[in-house]
Design a protein around this motif. Structure first.
Motif, PDB file in Angstrom:
ATOM      1  N   GLY A  89       0.787  -1.225   0.000  1.00  0.00           N
ATOM      2  CA  GLY A  89       0.000   0.000   0.000  1.00  0.00           C
ATOM      3  C   GLY A  89       0.817   1.271   0.000  1.00  0.00           C
ATOM      4  N   LYS A  90       2.023   1.223  -0.581  1.00  0.00           N
ATOM      5  CA  LYS A  90       2.898   2.395  -0.596  1.00  0.00           C
ATOM      6  C   LYS A  90       2.940   3.024  -1.992  1.00  0.00           C
ATOM      7  CE  LYS A  90       4.035   0.769   3.478  1.00  0.00           C
ATOM      8  NZ  LYS A  90       3.398   1.289   4.707  1.00  0.00           N
ATOM      9  N   HIS A  91       3.112   4.342  -2.024  1.00  0.00           N
ATOM     10  CA  HIS A  91       3.404   5.052  -3.259  1.00  0.00           C
ATOM     11  C   HIS A  91       4.898   4.878  -3.543  1.00  0.00           C
ATOM     12  CE1 HIS A  91      -0.512   7.066  -3.136  1.00  0.00           C
ATOM     13  NE2 HIS A  91      -0.280   7.313  -1.851  1.00  0.00           N
ATOM     14  N   VAL A  92       5.255   4.653  -4.811  1.00  0.00           N
ATOM     15  CA  VAL A  92       6.638   4.300  -5.143  1.00  0.00           C
ATOM     16  C   VAL A  92       7.252   5.283  -6.133  1.00  0.00           C
ATOM     17  CG1 VAL A  92       8.141   2.554  -6.191  1.00  0.00           C
ATOM     18  CG2 VAL A  92       6.245   1.848  -4.710  1.00  0.00           C
ATOM     19  N   LEU A  93       8.451   5.759  -5.787  1.00  0.00           N
ATOM     20  CA  LEU A  93       9.313   6.487  -6.715  1.00  0.00           C
ATOM     21  C   LEU A  93      10.499   5.586  -6.990  1.00  0.00           C
ATOM     22  CD1 LEU A  93      10.304   8.995  -8.272  1.00  0.00           C
ATOM     23  CD2 LEU A  93      11.316   9.816  -6.131  1.00  0.00           C
ATOM     24  N   CYS A  94      10.648   5.143  -8.239  1.00  0.00           N
ATOM     25  CA  CYS A  94      11.695   4.191  -8.587  1.00  0.00           C
ATOM     26  C   CYS A  94      12.722   4.836  -9.516  1.00  0.00           C
ATOM     27  CB  CYS A  94      11.088   2.959  -9.250  1.00  0.00           C
ATOM     28  SG  CYS A  94      12.310   1.690  -9.698  1.00  0.00           S
ATOM     29  N   GLU A  95      13.966   4.553  -9.266  1.00  0.00           N
ATOM     30  CA  GLU A  95      15.026   5.043 -10.148  1.00  0.00           C
ATOM     31  C   GLU A  95      14.935   4.380 -11.526  1.00  0.00           C
ATOM     32  OE1 GLU A  95      17.367   7.148 -10.810  1.00  0.00           O
ATOM     33  OE2 GLU A  95      16.790   8.330  -9.073  1.00  0.00           O
ATOM     34  N   LYS A 118       0.472   5.530  -6.377  1.00  0.00           N
ATOM     35  CA  LYS A 118       1.272   6.153  -7.427  1.00  0.00           C
ATOM     36  C   LYS A 118       2.546   5.346  -7.685  1.00  0.00           C
ATOM     37  CE  LYS A 118      -1.576   9.653  -6.990  1.00  0.00           C
ATOM     38  NZ  LYS A 118      -2.729   9.800  -7.902  1.00  0.00           N
ATOM     39  N   LEU A 119       2.921   5.307  -8.953  1.00  0.00           N
ATOM     40  CA  LEU A 119       4.227   4.785  -9.353  1.00  0.00           C
ATOM     41  C   LEU A 119       4.850   5.828 -10.262  1.00  0.00           C
ATOM     42  CD1 LEU A 119       6.476   2.663  -9.755  1.00  0.00           C
ATOM     43  CD2 LEU A 119       5.080   1.670 -11.603  1.00  0.00           C
ATOM     44  N   MET A 120       6.002   6.353  -9.864  1.00  0.00           N
ATOM     45  CA  MET A 120       6.707   7.342 -10.673  1.00  0.00           C
ATOM     46  C   MET A 120       8.131   6.877 -10.914  1.00  0.00           C
ATOM     47  SD  MET A 120       7.273  11.432 -10.000  1.00  0.00           S
ATOM     48  CE  MET A 120       8.610  12.314 -10.795  1.00  0.00           C
ATOM     49  N   ILE A 121       8.633   7.115 -12.117  1.00  0.00           N
ATOM     50  CA  ILE A 121      10.002   6.765 -12.473  1.00  0.00           C
ATOM     51  C   ILE A 121      10.824   8.054 -12.506  1.00  0.00           C
ATOM     52  CG2 ILE A 121      11.465   5.500 -14.081  1.00  0.00           C
ATOM     53  CD1 ILE A 121       9.100   3.900 -12.770  1.00  0.00           C
ATOM     54  N   ALA A 122      12.020   8.015 -11.948  1.00  0.00           N
ATOM     55  CA  ALA A 122      12.807   9.230 -11.701  1.00  0.00           C
ATOM     56  C   ALA A 122      13.565   9.722 -12.936  1.00  0.00           C
ATOM     57  CB  ALA A 122      13.778   8.996 -10.547  1.00  0.00           C
ATOM     58  N   HIS A 123      12.834  10.032 -13.992  1.00  0.00           N
ATOM     59  CA  HIS A 123      13.435  10.628 -15.185  1.00  0.00           C
ATOM     60  C   HIS A 123      13.482  12.148 -15.002  1.00  0.00           C
ATOM     61  CE1 HIS A 123      14.036   7.152 -17.679  1.00  0.00           C
ATOM     62  NE2 HIS A 123      12.808   6.733 -17.486  1.00  0.00           N
ATOM     63  N   ASN A 124      14.583  12.622 -14.439  1.00  0.00           N
ATOM     64  CA  ASN A 124      14.668  14.032 -14.050  1.00  0.00           C
ATOM     65  C   ASN A 124      14.822  15.000 -15.221  1.00  0.00           C
ATOM     66  OD1 ASN A 124      17.346  13.460 -14.709  1.00  0.00           O
ATOM     67  ND2 ASN A 124      18.023  13.386 -12.581  1.00  0.00           N
ATOM     68  N   PRO A 312       1.380  11.368 -11.824  1.00  0.00           N
ATOM     69  CA  PRO A 312       2.760  11.831 -11.993  1.00  0.00           C
ATOM     70  C   PRO A 312       3.097  12.021 -13.478  1.00  0.00           C
ATOM     71  CG  PRO A 312       2.664   9.921 -10.538  1.00  0.00           C
ATOM     72  CD  PRO A 312       1.311  10.050 -11.173  1.00  0.00           C
ATOM     73  N   LEU A 313       3.951  12.991 -13.765  1.00  0.00           N
ATOM     74  CA  LEU A 313       4.343  13.251 -15.144  1.00  0.00           C
ATOM     75  C   LEU A 313       4.998  12.033 -15.779  1.00  0.00           C
ATOM     76  CD1 LEU A 313       4.666  15.339 -17.451  1.00  0.00           C
ATOM     77  CD2 LEU A 313       6.843  16.016 -16.402  1.00  0.00           C
ATOM     78  N   ILE A 314       5.805  11.328 -15.007  1.00  0.00           N
ATOM     79  CA  ILE A 314       6.441  10.102 -15.510  1.00  0.00           C
ATOM     80  C   ILE A 314       5.925   8.942 -14.682  1.00  0.00           C
ATOM     81  CG2 ILE A 314       8.581   9.030 -16.289  1.00  0.00           C
ATOM     82  CD1 ILE A 314       8.933  12.464 -14.894  1.00  0.00           C
ATOM     83  N   ASP A 315       4.738   8.476 -15.023  1.00  0.00           N
ATOM     84  CA  ASP A 315       4.165   7.336 -14.304  1.00  0.00           C
ATOM     85  C   ASP A 315       4.742   6.036 -14.862  1.00  0.00           C
ATOM     86  OD1 ASP A 315       2.897   7.057 -16.749  1.00  0.00           O
ATOM     87  OD2 ASP A 315       0.867   7.345 -15.975  1.00  0.00           O
ATOM     88  N   GLY A 316       4.219   4.905 -14.414  1.00  0.00           N
ATOM     89  CA  GLY A 316       4.744   3.627 -14.850  1.00  0.00           C
ATOM     90  C   GLY A 316       4.649   3.414 -16.347  1.00  0.00           C
ATOM     91  N   GLU A 317       3.559   3.838 -16.953  1.00  0.00           N
ATOM     92  CA  GLU A 317       3.380   3.671 -18.396  1.00  0.00           C
ATOM     93  C   GLU A 317       4.424   4.467 -19.173  1.00  0.00           C
ATOM     94  OE1 GLU A 317       1.481   1.669 -19.963  1.00  0.00           O
ATOM     95  OE2 GLU A 317       0.028   1.005 -18.456  1.00  0.00           O
TER      96      GLU A 317
END
Length: 341
Positions: A89-95, A118-124, A312-317
């Motif tokens: 049940g956690k929101h995830v920010l993945c590198e 939420k799932l976000m990928i860290a594309h900065n 998120p702007l960069i979600d899992g998809e």
């Protein structure tokens, strides 16, 4: 609203120089847990941030009562840890890269969707001012129809950045799976998709592993991409640019050309076919050499998406689509054939 509690899994350079400082600077977050398989590293990091230290990621995620989880681990662990966190049940920010296969990426997306988190990928690079401005100019038709591009990310290699230096997991295929393409190329795959507002349908590539000793992953790659709109261009990733970092993009259109992060004075230069030219001073792109990216915008955007329940702007998809390009490049090199996406 109470502060969101975050557990940072992995205490290597990406956590120390980016995730943890950005979380600490965010007024809506409390760092409650840090985790690393090296207990001394976990303890020293926990002491600095007044958090609880763990050596087991499952315990760190469940026992800390965290709301958010940052996954700052070797590539092969991105998917299993992200999936576990979502299931708790956690929101995830993945590198990045988000995973080492399409199957893993889909598992991450499915787990977060099922959990309603939420799932976000860290594309900065999407948050770099010159990239945001270029996207706006293209969308507004400033350079007309886009024909071609070249985008590059290269430096001397992760040994100058990773906390483990030349002994880093970056060079071991069983842990990294993807080398320079996964470390650097996936950033450019993501940002060129974002700037141009298009998806890519065909990938060709030549990949080498000749610049690093004691490494069995790619350290140089040149790819050719074709988009659904007929835009063609090159994407280069390298750990062999020892004389200095190159993080530039050039976009060619019917009415002009955009040069991004390709000039020491101006972060974006627009040159038009009528002879006019506009120099934009938007602040240079941050680099590891210039003090890191403690204001990359990634963490703040992730936190905002959770607080406001926004996508998120960069979600899992989005992360998946950028990963597909890199996996296709590896396949294209292996098969010596163009790969259709």
């Amino acid at each position: 609203m109470d502060k969101l509690k975050v557990a940072v899994i992995g205490c290597g350079s990406i956590a120390i120089h980016r995730h943890l400082p950005e979380y600490q600077a965010n007024p809506f977050v409390e760092i409650v847990a840090v985790c690393d398989v090296k207990e001394e590293r976990a303890q020293s990091t926990a002491s600095e941030y007044n958090a609880q230290a763990y050596t087991d990621y499952k315990q760190a995620i469940t026992d800390s009562d965290a709301d958010l989880v940052s996954v700052c681990l070797p590539n092969y662990l991105h998917a299993p840890v992200s999936v576990f966190a979502a299931e708790q049940g956690k929101h995830v920010l993945c590198e990045k890269p988000m995973a080492t296969s399409e199957e893993e990426a889909k598992q991450m997306i499915d787990a977060s969707n099922k959990a309603g988190k939420k799932l976000m990928i860290a594309h900065n690079q999407r948050f770099v001012p010159s990239h945001e401005k270029a996207k706006q100019l293209i969308a507004n038709g400033e350079i007309g129809k886009v024909y071609s591009f070249r985008t590059t990310f290269g430096h001397g290699g992760p040994e100058g950045w990773s906390i483990d230096g030349k002994e880093s997991w970056f060079f071991r295929k069983e842990e990294a799976f993807i080398g320079a393409l996964g470390d650097l190329g996936v950033h450019k795959a993501d940002v060129i998709r974002y700037i141009l507002g298009t998806e890519f349908t065909e990938v060709a590539a030549m990949v080498e592993s000749s610049a690093k000793e004691n490494s069995d992953v790619d350290d140089q790659a040149v790819t050719i991409l074709r988009s659904e709109k007929g835009i063609i261009g090159t994407l280069t990733a390298s750990w062999a640019y020892g004389a200095g970092e190159d993080n530039s993009t050039v976009i060619y259109g019917e009415k002009g050309m955009l040069r991004l992060e390709d000039d020491p004075a101006y972060s974006l230069i627009a040159t038009y076919t009528d002879g006019s030219k506009v120099n934009y001073e938007l602040g240079q792109i941050q680099t590891n050499d210039s003090g890191g990216q403690t204001s990359s915008g990634v963490v703040d955007h992730f936190v905002d998406s959770v607080r406001n329940d926004s996508k998120p702007l960069i979600d899992g998809e989005e992360g998946y689509k950028s990963l597909q390009i890199i996996l296709a490049a590896l396949e294209a090199n292996e098969t010596k054939k163009n790969i259709t996406l």
